[in-house]
Design a protein around this motif. Structure first.
Motif, short mmCIF file in Angstrom:
data_model
loop_
_atom_site.label_atom_id
_atom_site.label_comp_id
_atom_site.label_asym_id
_atom_site.label_seq_id
_atom_site.Cartn_x
_atom_site.Cartn_y
_atom_site.Cartn_z
N GLU A 156 6.42 35.73 -10.28
CA GLU A 156 5.90 34.52 -10.90
C GLU A 156 6.32 34.43 -12.37
OE1 GLU A 156 1.93 33.60 -9.80
OE2 GLU A 156 1.84 31.92 -11.22
N LYS A 157 6.25 35.56 -13.05
CA LYS A 157 6.71 35.56 -14.46
C LYS A 157 8.19 35.18 -14.51
CE LYS A 157 3.88 39.34 -16.19
NZ LYS A 157 3.97 40.76 -16.52
N TRP A 158 8.93 35.72 -13.56
CA TRP A 158 10.38 35.47 -13.49
C TRP A 158 10.65 33.96 -13.37
CZ3 TRP A 158 14.02 39.11 -14.31
CH2 TRP A 158 15.34 38.86 -13.88
N ARG A 159 9.89 33.33 -12.48
CA ARG A 159 10.06 31.88 -12.29
C ARG A 159 9.67 31.12 -13.56
NH1 ARG A 159 8.25 33.06 -7.08
NH2 ARG A 159 6.06 32.66 -7.58
N GLY A 160 8.62 31.61 -14.22
CA GLY A 160 8.18 30.94 -15.45
C GLY A 160 9.28 30.96 -16.51
N ILE A 161 9.98 32.08 -16.57
CA ILE A 161 11.06 32.20 -17.56
C ILE A 161 12.21 31.25 -17.22
CG2 ILE A 161 12.89 33.80 -18.27
CD1 ILE A 161 10.60 35.99 -18.18
#
Ligand code: H53
Length: 841
Positions: free
Chosen positions: A531-536
């Protein structure tokens, strides 16, 4: 050298020199000093440009502090040095990168903020030094970064073009070229060395005389038609986290000091000044052709000019260290970046034999042990050859030398392949079939101890196809060095949010040891990490959306898949195949509004050579499709097309981090390596690609399940060609393909004008050299799989993380280490910051 003063104990630029501090306060002080004492401005009236210049100069001071220490260390140790000769160095903006490599990016941001300035705004002021066309020039720049980071003594030798690659504007959908005046207000990074100067002869004739002495040696005098003076401009290239700035030395042409006094005294002032103007034209402009030969005299003069200056510079350095040139090849190794600098082989022979009176055999042995040659292309039209007459007129002495090299070389071939006349004709340095040419690749191979291709597949094709005969003669010369790109610029600087997440996850240190990214693999299965990856990625896309608005005046939806193809526009790279897919998708969405597909924004970027009509037409097709799709309300939130103007290093830094899908769709066997493919992968884009160039190795690293492969492979391409490829058969057999092509031909994208794209459509149906039609269906089917994968966003994120985790192999550090051990045989030299006395300067 001028008179030197006696040693003094006072440290001038030492380790503890507080003027060179890297902290926030020191940077503020340095910035204000430079604003006042270099720009002559006080803060209230300083322009943005002044502020950029002041910060750049403050940073440059810190580079130069390290530079003098480096120069001293190399001199003291007599270190073996790599000379990377390249007609192009596409270095891109320097300030951000230098801040990163000095480790003061965050301090600089804070220092500027405390002075009320925004660092991003300052970074934005920098003119891009566009001293290259594309992949080849950018590779040279990445290699300089890695050489310095790995602490390898190295010099990059090139040309200081006054005008770099043109600025691309889009007018009425067509490419327009504007001149690139990057030096308009000077570059803070270039340091002029007017006393490092050489007079270079061009044209004229030679005179042969036997010496009067007992040896009766043949002496050759070259009487030139003109003389051009080259002076050096140096740019420091700092490594990451080390004290090594290497030197990029660029040559600029001027009139020699003794200009035409005869004309001057006769009252012809203008003629005298003419010489100056003519000389300066030599380094005025970069030829804007990527993978296509220009064949003009001026281009040959450029190549010769920078090579001649560079070799004289190396000889000067060598004679400072040793009494003669017999160990030249032990102190220097020269890498020829493609054939552009390959005249160096003949020039070194000229210098050793004619100027330093060495015997031919010794000179040849030194020459062959000095040079190594990198081949970058499989396209026949990119293999340089010079019309014999033009060559002879420009470089009469080199013509003789090449003939001599050729005679001796062909003797060797005769011994190896007795009675084989055909092989002699094929291998000769001079192409005698029809119009006569000098074959520069052959000169480079004969004059070098190593020859390499730039990706595994390409290096195999070099051996089996374009340099087959040479491989049979000298198999030991041939090797592979798969290209790499620098993670400092293309990850750390371009993608700070992803870099920070990686730091937090596996710790720092990966940026100089990219194989450590493998430690990210377990996190691909961690939903919170994904999820963090997608946020970035989302943040990076939003940033690009703002750029697209600014430069292309278009709105893009950051929720859609960013499907990106940025690279030079060329038929073999097949941007038009991508467009066939876009049109196919458009058609299907029109016919079936309920079709379930991932929403896409298809982004194109790239320059076409100004004289390359088909490439310009491909741009026109992209802008036309973008226009029609953009106007269609039914496409909102479903499909969009953007042509991003003036793609360059700087805009690349916004584009790579925002991409979801990387288009690497050249016809198999045509793209030597590609390097954009690596930049996308490092930033978490998935690749849709053919088995071409370095794609093959990307696939190998990431695994088939994390790569979208389509199209024919190289043997299949060869086989189809052998059997007689008929594109029209594909058109007739595939109704959907027919629909797509007919739509282009119908004038649908050009307000009913059927003529605009006729050359393109005719070409596809009747020739289709790059076999788009043969690969069409496979590509469409593969794009369907991409769409399915994208909709499953957990799966997509997983694949994206694994792509980054497995991108370490493509760091230019790995590539440079291979060059160092396998070709150059050089060792790192550590630079310590110590106190220097005045005498050291
Ligand atoms: O060199 C890149 C390769 C790429 C190849 C490119 C190139 C040029 O940009 C210009 C001339 C040339 O012969 C080759 O097209 O595949 O990645 C760096 O090796």
């Amino acid at each position: 050298a001028g008179a030197r003063s006696a040693p003094v104990a006072v440290p001038l630029v030492g380790r503890d020199d507080e003027r060179m501090g890297l902290g926030v306060e020191a940077l503020k002080r340095a910035f204000l000093d430079r604003l006042v004492y270099s720009q002559a401005r006080f803060p209230e009236v300083a322009t943005r440009r002044d502020c950029f210049q002041a910060l750049a100069l403050a940073v440059r001071d810190r580079l130069l502090q390290r530079w003098v220490q480096t120069a001293r260390t190399y001199r003291d140790k007599g270190s073996r040095t790599v000379c990377y000769m390249s007609a192009e160095f596409l270095i891109g903006p320097q300030l951000g990168n230098n801040l990163i490599n000095l480790g003061i990016f965050d301090n600089a941001r804070q220092a500027m903020a405390e002075l009320g300035l925004d660092l991003d705004m300052l970074l934005d002021q920098e003119e891009e030094p566009g001293l290259g066309n594309g992949g080849l020039g950018r590779l040279a720049a990445c290699y300089l970064d890695s050489l310095a980071t790995l602490e390898i003594p190295a010099i990059g030798y090139g040309i200081r073009y006054e005008f770099g690659i043109f600025t691309q504007a889009i007018r009425d959908g067509w490419q327009a070229e504007l001149t690139d005046k990057w030096l308009r207000s000077g570059s803070p990074w270039l340091i002029h060395r007017p006393n490092v100067a050489f007079d270079i002869k061009i044209g004229g004739h030679t005179e042969h005389q036997y010496e009067a002495s007992a040896s009766r040696r043949l002496r050759v005098q070259w009487v030139p038609a003109k003389v051009v003076r080259g002076t050096a401009w140096d740019m420091p290239v700092l490594g990451y986290g080390v004290n090594t700035p290497n030197r990029l030395r660029l040559w600029s042409a001027e009139a020699p000091e003794e200009f035409d006094f005869a004309a001057f005294n006769a009252g012809n002032y203008y003629q005298a000044v003419d010489a100056e103007v003519l000389s300066e034209t030599l380094t005025k402009v970069l030829y804007p052709n990527d993978e296509m030969e220009a064949g003009q005299t001026l281009r040959l003069e450029q190549q010769y000019f920078f090579v001649a200056c560079s070799l004289r510079d190396m000889i000067r350095l060598q004679l400072q260290r040793e009494a003669d040139l017999s160990r030249f090849h032990e102190k220097f190794v020269v890498q020829l970046n493609d054939t552009h600098p390959s005249i160096a082989v003949a020039e070194l022979m000229h210098l050793l034999v004619d100027d330093y009176e060495m015997l031919w055999d010794e000179a040849w042995s030194i020459t062959q042990r000095t040079f190594a040659y990198t081949n970058h292309t499989l396209l026949p039209e990119a293999l340089e050859k010079w019309p014999l007459r033009l060559f002879q007129k420009t470089l009469p002495r080199h013509y003789e030398i090449i003939c001599e090299i050729n005679e001796r070389f062909l003797d060797e071939v005769r011994i190896r392949f007795p009675g084989d006349e055909a092989v002699l004709r094929r291998m000769s340095l001079i192409d005698e079939d029809g119009a006569r040419y000098i074959r520069m690749a052959h000169l480079a191979v004969v004059g070098s101890f190593a020859v390499n291709g730039v990706a595994a597949l390409h290096s195999e094709l070099v051996k089996s196809d374009i340099l087959k005969d040479f491989y049979e003669l000298w198999p030991e010369k041939f090797r592979n060095k798969t290209n790499g790109v620098t993670p400092r610029r293309f990850v750390l600087l371009a993608n700070p949010t992803m870099s920070q997440l990686i730091d937090e996850t596996i710790g720092k240190g990966w940026v100089t040891d990219m194989m450590r990214l493998r430690e990210l693999e377990p996190y691909a299965d961690d939903p919170a990490f994904r999820e963090k990856w997608r946020g970035i990625k989302r943040g990076n896309k939003e940033h690009l959306v703002r750029e697209i608005k600014r430069v292309a005046h278009a709105d893009a939806d950051p929720a859609s898949m960013f499907d990106v193809q940025v690279k030079r526009i060329h038929e073999y790279k097949r941007q038009h195949l991508n467009l066939l897919h876009v049109i196919s998708l458009y058609k299907r969405l029109k016919d079936n509004p309920n079709l379930v597909v991932a929403p896409r924004t298809v982004i194109f970027g790239g320059k076409a050579a100004p004289g390359y009509r088909m490439a310009k037409l491909m741009i026109r097709l992209a802008t036309a499709v973008a226009d029609i799709v953009g106007r269609d309300p039914a496409m909102h939130g479903r499909l969009q097309v953007v042509f991003f103007p003036n793609y360059n290093v700087k805009s690349g830094q916004s584009i790579f981090p925002a991409a979801d899908l990387s288009e690497q769709i050249s016809l198999a066997g045509k793209e030597a390596s590609g390097t954009g493919n690596m930049k996308f992968q490092m930033n978490g884009a998935l690749t849709i690609g053919t088995l071409d160039g370095a794609n093959v190795e990307i696939l190998e690293q990431v695994g088939e399940e994390n790569f979208f492969l389509f199209g024919m492979n190289t043997p299949e391409v060869k086989e189809l060609r052998r059997c007689g490829y008929r594109p029209r058969d594909y058109y007739e057999a595939n109704p959907h393909l027919r629909e797509v092509i007919d739509l282009i031909g119908s004038g649908f994208f050009t307000r009913g004008d059927r003529d605009v794209f006729r050359p393109l459509v005719d070409h596809l149906l009747n020739h289709d050299e790059y076999m788009l039609l043969a690969d069409f269906q496979s590509y469409i089917d593969c794009q369907e799989k991409v769409s399915e994968a994208y909709i499953d966003y957990e799966r997509w994120s997983r694949m994206s993380i694994l792509n980054v985790a497995r991108s370490g192999f493509f760091s230019s550090d790995r590539a440079i280490k291979e060059y160092c051990t396998d070709i150059w045989r050089v060792e790192p030299v550590r630079i310590e910051l110590t106190d220097l006395s005045e005498d050291d300067l």
